[in-house]
Design a protein around this motif. Structure first.
Motif, PDB file in Angstrom:
ATOM      1  N   UNK A 127     -55.188  82.113  -0.545  1.00 50.95           N
ATOM      2  CA  UNK A 127     -56.382  81.398   0.061  1.00 50.95           C
ATOM      3  C   UNK A 127     -57.012  81.910   1.400  1.00 50.95           C
ATOM      4  N   UNK A 128     -58.140  81.809   1.454  1.00 50.19           N
ATOM      5  CA  UNK A 128     -58.785  82.274   2.632  1.00 50.19           C
ATOM      6  C   UNK A 128     -59.190  81.296   3.662  1.00 50.19           C
ATOM      7  N   UNK A 129     -57.936  81.152   4.598  1.00 52.99           N
ATOM      8  CA  UNK A 129     -58.021  79.975   5.394  1.00 52.99           C
ATOM      9  C   UNK A 129     -58.671  80.529   6.765  1.00 52.99           C
ATOM     10  N   UNK A 130     -59.237  81.817   6.920  1.00 52.52           N
ATOM     11  CA  UNK A 130     -59.678  81.916   8.428  1.00 52.52           C
ATOM     12  C   UNK A 130     -60.329  81.041   9.256  1.00 52.52           C
ATOM     13  N   UNK A 131     -61.366  80.070   8.679  1.00 48.90           N
ATOM     14  CA  UNK A 131     -62.029  79.436   9.277  1.00 48.90           C
ATOM     15  C   UNK A 131     -61.025  77.998  10.046  1.00 48.90           C
ATOM     16  N   UNK A 132     -59.895  78.069   9.457  1.00 46.66           N
ATOM     17  CA  UNK A 132     -58.940  76.959   9.825  1.00 46.66           C
ATOM     18  C   UNK A 132     -57.840  77.452  10.838  1.00 46.66           C
ATOM     19  N   UNK A 133     -57.797  76.691  12.052  1.00 48.29           N
ATOM     20  CA  UNK A 133     -57.062  77.092  12.931  1.00 48.29           C
ATOM     21  C   UNK A 133     -55.648  76.609  12.591  1.00 48.29           C
ATOM     22  N   UNK A 134     -54.442  77.643  12.832  1.00 44.51           N
ATOM     23  CA  UNK A 134     -53.153  77.200  12.657  1.00 44.51           C
ATOM     24  C   UNK A 134     -52.379  76.782  13.849  1.00 44.51           C
ATOM     25  N   UNK A 135     -51.911  75.592  14.018  1.00 44.07           N
ATOM     26  CA  UNK A 135     -51.436  75.357  15.154  1.00 44.07           C
ATOM     27  C   UNK A 135     -49.948  75.462  15.261  1.00 44.07           C
ATOM     28  N   UNK A 136     -49.424  75.830  16.272  1.00 36.96           N
ATOM     29  CA  UNK A 136     -47.821  75.741  16.395  1.00 36.96           C
ATOM     30  C   UNK A 136     -47.057  74.851  16.347  1.00 36.96           C
ATOM     31  N   UNK A 137     -46.076  74.619  15.684  1.00 31.62           N
ATOM     32  CA  UNK A 137     -45.179  73.490  15.648  1.00 31.62           C
ATOM     33  C   UNK A 137     -43.843  73.783  16.242  1.00 31.62           C
ATOM     34  N   UNK A 138     -43.324  73.025  17.017  1.00 31.43           N
ATOM     35  CA  UNK A 138     -42.058  73.264  17.833  1.00 31.43           C
ATOM     36  C   UNK A 138     -40.901  72.419  17.233  1.00 31.43           C
ATOM     37  N   UNK A 139     -40.773  71.356  16.341  1.00 30.44           N
ATOM     38  CA  UNK A 139     -39.803  70.613  15.851  1.00 30.44           C
ATOM     39  C   UNK A 139     -39.523  71.323  14.439  1.00 30.44           C
TER      40      UNK A 139
END
Length: 321
Positions: free
Chosen positions: A65-77
């Motif tokens: 999938x091309x998800x370039x426009x969606x920001x991937x946020x970091x996850x700590x847990x």
């Protein structure tokens, strides 16, 4: 199963009845696997798991999938399954998810935990997604229902795909267990396939054998076919049974221009002649039977002093033959 709109005030009543079982295989124990739109992509193999506390999107699906426009946020847990094992997510992404079609269509933004792990599924829809859509799922009826204004939207499950995923997931579990000598960390609420008593699970559970041309004319068809479609298919196979090759001898007369194998070797290279391998009496009997059958059909012929020579290799079938 019924939810009264007067109680929770979410719109129309969501209920399941006998009419929802139309087309569903009887006495099944299949997971609910659906196909819906995720970020404008038609995504199959979505496992609906009401026991999961998160929505999971697997890395292998993201790669397609091309998800370039969606920001991937970091996850700590970390994620913890009921086995107690932890797995570190790759991140968190918020994507539009669309359930239903036409007037029964509904789109909402859903948060997915990204996981890089082998799986037969592309997505796991957990309680957060179901709550977002105010949806009710029934594995028995192989269906999801959710309110769309004053109407009820639906998504139908696919039992054929569900069973294929079941077999594939089981094989993945076995492969990982052999590699790591431990169980793969389970996701919250995700069923563990190694609890099955019969561990020799194969795709054979999806099909049934039907005799249409005695004594050897067996065909395999899907168990999940509707009765009417199954009858039409069997009638068609019976009517055209003469077009099938039920044994090697049925292929007599096939010209070499239609089918011929060649060795693509480098000109001038040294021929390979293997040292003769000895087999036991039982294997020799099998070899002789197969060779004689091919000779009678004219598919092979005897030659002396071959330039290339390799031993016969016996491969057991799934039927242990």
């Amino acid at each position: 199963m019924e939810i009264d709109n007067q109680t929770v005030n979410i719109g129309p009543t969501l209920s399941f009845g006998p009419e929802d079982l139309k087309g569903v295989a009887n006495n099944h124990n299949d997971a609910l696997v659906i196909r819906v739109m995720v970020a404008n992509y038609d995504v199959a193999r979505i496992f609906v798991d009401s026991g999961s506390s998160v929505n999971v999107l697997f890395q292998e699906a993201i790669n397609q999938m091309d998800l370039g426009q969606y920001r991937i946020e970091p996850v700590v847990t970390s994620l913890f399954g009921f086995t107690g094992h932890a797995i570190r997510p790759m991140g968190l992404v918020h994507l539009p998810l669309t359930l239903g079609k036409g007037n029964g269509r509904k789109t909402r933004i859903v948060s997915f935990i990204i996981v890089d792990a082998p799986s037969a599924y592309n997505v796991i829809l957990g309680r957060p997604a179901m709550t977002t859509f105010m949806a009710v799922a029934s594995a028995l009826h192989q269906k999801i229902k959710f309110p769309v204004g004053d109407q009820v939207g639906e998504v139908q499950g696919d039992q054929v795909i569900a069973r294929k995923c079941y077999v594939e997931e089981f094989r993945i579990e076995q492969k990982v267990a052999r590699t790591d000598n431990v169980d793969r960390p389970g996701f919250a609420g995700m069923e563990k396939f190694n609890l099955i008593e019969d561990t020799s699970v194969t795709a054979e559970e999806e099909i049934e054998e039907i005799m249409i041309s005695p004594p050897s004319g067996m065909v395999k068809i899907a168990r999940t076919l509707e009765a009417e479609l199954k009858q039409l298919l069997l009638e068609c196979l019976q009517k055209n049974k003469d077009v099938f090759a039920w044994s090697v001898s049925d292929l007599v007369g096939v010209h070499r221009e239609i089918a011929e194998h060649k060795l693509n070797v480098i000109k001038g290279c040294r021929p390979i002649i293997q040292k003769k391998r000895h087999f036991g009496p039982e294997k020799y009997a099998v070899i002789k039977e197969q060779v004689d059958e091919l000779l009678r059909a004219g598919h092979i012929e005897e030659i002396h002093f071959p330039t290339w020579l390799s031993n016969i290799v016996l491969v057991p079938k799934s039927t242990r033959k």
